[in-house]
Write a protein that holds these residues in place. Structure first.
Motif, PDB file in Angstrom:
ATOM      1  N   GLU A 101      31.256 123.356 -25.739  1.00 49.72           N
ATOM      2  CA  GLU A 101      30.405 124.480 -26.143  1.00 49.72           C
ATOM      3  C   GLU A 101      29.740 125.058 -24.896  1.00 49.72           C
ATOM      4  O   GLU A 101      29.414 124.315 -23.962  1.00 49.72           O
ATOM      5  CB  GLU A 101      29.345 124.010 -27.136  1.00 49.72           C
ATOM      6  CG  GLU A 101      29.874 123.614 -28.502  1.00 49.72           C
ATOM      7  CD  GLU A 101      30.333 124.811 -29.321  1.00 49.72           C
ATOM      8  OE1 GLU A 101      29.958 125.952 -28.969  1.00 49.72           O
ATOM      9  OE2 GLU A 101      31.057 124.598 -30.303  1.00 49.72           O
ATOM     10  N   PRO A 102      29.547 126.369 -24.839  1.00 52.13           N
ATOM     11  CA  PRO A 102      29.020 126.998 -23.612  1.00 52.13           C
ATOM     12  C   PRO A 102      27.738 126.353 -23.087  1.00 52.13           C
ATOM     13  O   PRO A 102      27.596 126.155 -21.876  1.00 52.13           O
ATOM     14  CB  PRO A 102      28.789 128.453 -24.038  1.00 52.13           C
ATOM     15  CG  PRO A 102      29.791 128.681 -25.126  1.00 52.13           C
ATOM     16  CD  PRO A 102      29.890 127.375 -25.861  1.00 52.13           C
ATOM     17  N   GLN A 103      26.812 126.007 -23.980  1.00 57.37           N
ATOM     18  CA  GLN A 103      25.555 125.426 -23.507  1.00 57.37           C
ATOM     19  C   GLN A 103      25.771 124.039 -22.912  1.00 57.37           C
ATOM     20  O   GLN A 103      25.072 123.641 -21.964  1.00 57.37           O
ATOM     21  CB  GLN A 103      24.517 125.369 -24.634  1.00 57.37           C
ATOM     22  CG  GLN A 103      24.855 124.424 -25.777  1.00 57.37           C
ATOM     23  CD  GLN A 103      25.698 125.071 -26.864  1.00 57.37           C
ATOM     24  OE1 GLN A 103      26.335 126.091 -26.635  1.00 57.37           O
ATOM     25  NE2 GLN A 103      25.671 124.470 -28.046  1.00 57.37           N
ATOM     26  N   GLU A 104      26.760 123.293 -23.437  1.00 59.23           N
ATOM     27  CA  GLU A 104      27.042 121.962 -22.900  1.00 59.23           C
ATOM     28  C   GLU A 104      27.749 122.052 -21.550  1.00 59.23           C
ATOM     29  O   GLU A 104      27.507 121.243 -20.656  1.00 59.23           O
ATOM     30  CB  GLU A 104      27.881 121.153 -23.892  1.00 59.23           C
ATOM     31  CG  GLU A 104      27.113 120.720 -25.127  1.00 59.23           C
ATOM     32  CD  GLU A 104      25.912 119.863 -24.782  1.00 59.23           C
ATOM     33  OE1 GLU A 104      26.016 119.008 -23.877  1.00 59.23           O
ATOM     34  OE2 GLU A 104      24.841 120.072 -25.398  1.00 59.23           O
ATOM     35  N   GLU A 118      36.623 115.899 -31.714  1.00 60.95           N
ATOM     36  CA  GLU A 118      35.324 116.501 -32.032  1.00 60.95           C
ATOM     37  C   GLU A 118      34.335 116.353 -30.887  1.00 60.95           C
ATOM     38  O   GLU A 118      33.551 117.272 -30.613  1.00 60.95           O
ATOM     39  CB  GLU A 118      34.791 115.896 -33.329  1.00 60.95           C
ATOM     40  CG  GLU A 118      35.661 116.261 -34.528  1.00 60.95           C
ATOM     41  CD  GLU A 118      35.156 115.704 -35.852  1.00 60.95           C
ATOM     42  OE1 GLU A 118      33.975 115.281 -35.909  1.00 60.95           O
ATOM     43  OE2 GLU A 118      35.935 115.700 -36.823  1.00 60.95           O
ATOM     44  N   LEU A 160      35.276 119.007 -28.286  1.00 61.27           N
ATOM     45  CA  LEU A 160      34.876 120.359 -28.694  1.00 61.27           C
ATOM     46  C   LEU A 160      33.374 120.558 -28.530  1.00 61.27           C
ATOM     47  O   LEU A 160      32.922 121.625 -28.097  1.00 61.27           O
ATOM     48  CB  LEU A 160      35.295 120.611 -30.140  1.00 61.27           C
ATOM     49  CG  LEU A 160      36.802 120.797 -30.365  1.00 61.27           C
ATOM     50  CD1 LEU A 160      37.130 120.835 -31.855  1.00 61.27           C
ATOM     51  CD2 LEU A 160      37.293 122.078 -29.680  1.00 61.27           C
ATOM     52  N   ARG A 161      32.585 119.532 -28.844  1.00 61.90           N
ATOM     53  CA  ARG A 161      31.124 119.642 -28.628  1.00 61.90           C
ATOM     54  C   ARG A 161      30.803 119.788 -27.149  1.00 61.90           C
ATOM     55  O   ARG A 161      29.959 120.600 -26.761  1.00 61.90           O
ATOM     56  CB  ARG A 161      30.411 118.413 -29.196  1.00 61.90           C
ATOM     57  CG  ARG A 161      30.364 118.349 -30.711  1.00 61.90           C
ATOM     58  CD  ARG A 161      29.384 117.279 -31.187  1.00 61.90           C
ATOM     59  NE  ARG A 161      29.768 115.943 -30.755  1.00 61.90           N
ATOM     60  CZ  ARG A 161      30.554 115.125 -31.441  1.00 61.90           C
ATOM     61  NH1 ARG A 161      31.071 115.510 -32.593  1.00 61.90           N
ATOM     62  NH2 ARG A 161      30.833 113.914 -30.990  1.00 61.90           N
ATOM     63  N   ARG A 191      40.106 125.996 -26.138  1.00 63.19           N
ATOM     64  CA  ARG A 191      38.877 125.781 -25.384  1.00 63.19           C
ATOM     65  C   ARG A 191      39.190 125.320 -23.957  1.00 63.19           C
ATOM     66  O   ARG A 191      38.558 125.776 -22.997  1.00 63.19           O
ATOM     67  CB  ARG A 191      38.016 124.745 -26.109  1.00 63.19           C
ATOM     68  CG  ARG A 191      36.545 124.735 -25.748  1.00 63.19           C
ATOM     69  CD  ARG A 191      35.777 125.916 -26.341  1.00 63.19           C
ATOM     70  NE  ARG A 191      35.756 125.937 -27.775  1.00 63.19           N
ATOM     71  CZ  ARG A 191      34.894 125.281 -28.548  1.00 63.19           C
ATOM     72  NH1 ARG A 191      33.989 124.487 -28.011  1.00 63.19           N
ATOM     73  NH2 ARG A 191      34.920 125.412 -29.856  1.00 63.19           N
TER      74      ARG A 191
END
Length: 353
Positions: free
Chosen positions: A257-260, A250, A253-254, A62
């Motif tokens: 995310e593309p939206q974040e 974790e 990784l959240r 990522r």
């Protein structure tokens, strides 16, 4: 020998890394001396009773995507601080080697060097030219025992981007002769693209990145060292095997995310507008002599009365960074940009002073 390897301490090149328990998550783990039950309040997906994955593949991938480099060029660390420490351990021999830094700058470079028993060479940024880097002065001060050069851009605490041509002159001249580290902790706040695109061109260039600033994860401690694959392989031998805690992995990784990532970019744009609002009000304060230009999420100011400024800030319920212990910044403070409510609390306290 590859230059990133040749510059390393011989004992690091030959070190056998710690052999951690094999990472085979599809199998029941009876090989790592872990407790088989979760502790109370454990909300993680993987379980706090289990050791986390060393250099977790999903997070490496990522970050590689975020920074547009191959995964083999990424080391994940506990913030940029750990990456700085790892570089010090790899390249600095106690009592023999040195780093070079351009002052005023981030304090961890010299702290890590001193912990490793290395010396520190300092070259001043040119205050009269907006804290500009002088590549000729830097290269004139370089000697073969100076193994690491740190260049922070945008620079902390001055807030300015270093000139691109000056950076390239240093990186090109010292390629293969020293590790040149460009610290991009604040690059997302500027209008310049990361210099990670230079990595294929230079054999001993390293880039520092972090999720602490633009991605609001300072408490999670996630940074990255970007560099040649040979450097990253050495770093993976030196870094502790379980340096990243499972909640941190974790959370990162959240956040990636593309939206974040899109939401973070929108927040950054709004904060840059807020920075200009704060700049305008500070410029009109009788306590402030100068507000320096900034390519970061903070402002450096020179004060007419820094003590009064600090007292007013605390009285209003805010605290700013006092930089006056640095000889280059005898009347300077650094102000991080917050929410409008937080910023107004500071600014209104100055007007009431």
């Amino acid at each position: 020998m590859n230059p990133a390897l040749a510059l390393a301490r011989p004992e690091i090149r030959g070190i056998k890394p710690y052999s951690h328990a094999a990472w085979l998550p599809s199998l029941t783990r009876l090989h790592a001396n872990e407790a088989p039950w979760r502790p109370a309040g454990d909300a993680t997906a993987a379980g706090l009773n289990r050791y986390p994955e060393p250099q977790p593949a999903a997070l490496v991938e990522r970050l590689a995507g975020l920074y547009a480099v191959p995964a083999g060029n990424v080391l994940v660390a506990r913030g940029s601080d750990e990456a700085i420490d790892v570089l010090s351990r790899i390249y600095l021999t106690a009592g023999a080697d040195a780093i070079l830094q351009c002052t005023p700058t981030f304090g961890m470079y010299q702290v890590a060097a001193h912990i490793q028993g290395a010396a520190v060479v300092e070259i001043p940024l040119r205050r009269a030219h907006g804290w500009a880097l002088d590549p000729e002065q830097l290269l004139g001060a370089w000697k073969p025992h100076v193994k690491i050069i740190y260049l922070c851009s945008p620079n902390n605490p001055t807030g300015n981007l270093l000139d691109l041509a000056a950076l390239e002159a240093v990186v090109r001249a010292l390629d293969g002769r020293a590790i040149v580290v460009i610290d991009e902790a604040y690059i997302e706040w500027s209008d310049r693209a990361s210099l990670s695109a230079w990595l294929p061109r230079f054999s001993t260039l390293a880039i520092l990145r972090t999720l602490s600033k633009a991605h609001a994860l300072a408490g999670a401690r996630i940074g990255a060292l970007l560099g040649p694959a040979e450097m990253i392989q050495l770093a993976r031998r030196v870094i502790p095997p379980y340096s990243l805690a499972q909640p941190t992995i974790e959370a990162a990784l959240r956040a990636l995310e593309p939206q974040e990532v899109a939401a973070s970019r929108a927040r950054m744009a709004a904060l840059l507008e807020e920075r200009e609002y704060v700049r305008g009000r500070l410029a009109n304060s009788p306590l402030v002599e100068r507000v320096w230009p900034s390519d970061a999420n903070f402002l450096l100011i020179d004060c007419r009365d820094a003590d009064r400024f600090m007292r007013s800030s605390v009285a209003g319920g805010t605290i700013v960074r006092d930089l006056r212990a640095n000889p280059a910044l005898p009347g300077s403070l650094r102000i991080s940009i917050g929410t409008r409510k937080e910023n107004d609390a500071l600014l209104n306290s100055l007007e009431a002073a």
